[in-house]
Design an enzyme around this catalytic site. Structure first.
Site, PDB file in Angstrom:
ATOM      1  N   ASP A   1       0.832  -1.212   0.000  1.00 44.96           N
ATOM      2  CA  ASP A   1       0.000   0.000   0.000  1.00 44.96           C
ATOM      3  C   ASP A   1       0.858   1.249   0.000  1.00 44.96           C
ATOM      4  O   ASP A   1       1.985   1.218   0.472  1.00 44.96           O
ATOM      5  CB  ASP A   1      -0.794   0.173   1.309  1.00 44.96           C
ATOM      6  CG  ASP A   1      -1.622  -0.979   1.669  1.00 44.96           C
ATOM      7  OD1 ASP A   1      -1.928  -1.775   0.799  1.00 44.96           O
ATOM      8  OD2 ASP A   1      -1.957  -1.051   2.870  1.00 44.96           O
TER       9      ASP A   1
HETATM   10  N1  URA Z   1      -1.249  -5.787   4.209  1.00 47.98           N
HETATM   11  C1  URA Z   1      -1.646  -4.514   4.125  1.00 47.98           C
HETATM   12  O1  URA Z   1      -2.623  -4.135   4.766  1.00 47.98           O
HETATM   13  N2  URA Z   1      -0.964  -3.671   3.355  1.00 47.98           N
HETATM   14  C2  URA Z   1       0.133  -4.034   2.642  1.00 47.98           C
HETATM   15  O2  URA Z   1       0.733  -3.218   1.947  1.00 47.98           O
HETATM   16  C3  URA Z   1       0.546  -5.365   2.723  1.00 47.98           C
HETATM   17  C4  URA Z   1      -0.166  -6.225   3.514  1.00 47.98           C
END
Ligand code: URA
Length: 242
Positions: free
Chosen positions: A106
């Site tokens: 993310d």
């Molecule tokens: N889980 C999440 O919530 N975000 C990520 O980037 C990776 C795993």
């Protein structure tokens, strides 16, 4: 094994420029093959024999990197915001085949990310059949209650708008509001949604490992990257010493 290819195609596929630019560089004498000025763009060459302005070509036989993704960067080529590609040489965006991230993190997650132009390697890391875990360090808004580990390892935890429960995940509590979680699958915003499902909220998330490969062992600061051979990368992910 390296194979010969047309000089103009080689240079344009490595992102150096359009074929017309390459033709101009050849005419200007900036490209050498085995130390001799190149004669034409149609010349068949081995990438290892070619130099541009006296320098060897940049990763002519494929490009794979381990990267420390910083916060506030997006794993995409075209979305809004600061893109991860801003941390790499601009020329890499012109490479064919293109490099892409192996899975995604993310925008607000930092940590270990692999990028590669090798489709088979990408598959070997992402395919659920390969059972490669991902480890995250998590900081939470609320204190842990103590039952999260059991819920996460149960194999019954359901996330909103999903029709199958999460695979068992391992949680190690490292502080009142901090923990390490190991996942064996990759769902959208999975860590954040798992903690949401147990009434908490993730305020900071970092991926520290892909399989046995750790961010710490790579010694990369946020925004830094290191190129790595596909075989060596797989060995480190599988915890084989090289
Ligand atoms: N889980 C999440 O919530 N975000 C990520 O980037 C990776 C795993």
């Amino acid at each position: 094994m390296q194979k010969k290819e047309r000089l103009e195609k080689l240079l344009s596929n490595l992102g150096y420029g359009a074929r017309k630019d390459v033709t101009y560089w050849i005419r200007s004498g900036w490209v050498t093959v085995q130390g001799e000025k190149a004669k034409s763009g149609a010349q068949k060459v081995l990438a290892s024999e070619v130099m541009l302005e006296g320098k060897p070509l940049d990763h002519p036989n494929g490009l794979t990197i381990a990267y420390h993704k910083p916060l506030n960067t997006v794993c995409s080529r075209k979305e809004e915001g600061r893109l991860i590609y801003a941390d790499f040489p601009e020329r890499w965006l012109g490479r064919k085949p293109a490099i892409s991230s192996v899975g995604r993190l993310d925008k607000n997650t930092s940590g270990l990310l692999i990028l590669t132009d090798n489709g088979q390697l990408n598959h070997k890391i992402t395919s659920p059949k390969k059972h490669i875990s991902r480890t995250y360090h998590v900081e939470l808004a609320e204190a842990l209650k103590g039952d999260e580990g059991l819920k996460f390892s149960s194999g019954t935890l359901m996330l909103d708008s999903e029709d199958s429960p999460c695979l068992p995940a391992e949680l190690t509590v490292t502080g009142e509001k901090t923990a390490v979680i190991v996942l064996h699958e990759g769902r959208y915003h999975q860590v954040r949604r798992m903690f949401g499902a147990v009434g908490n909220h993730v305020i900071s998330l970092q991926r520290t490992h892909i399989g046995a490969l750790s961010l710490a062992s790579l010694n990369l600061q946020a925004g830094e990257y290191q190129s790595i051979e596909a075989d060596a990368l797989l060995q480190r992910i599988h915890g084989e010493n090289i």
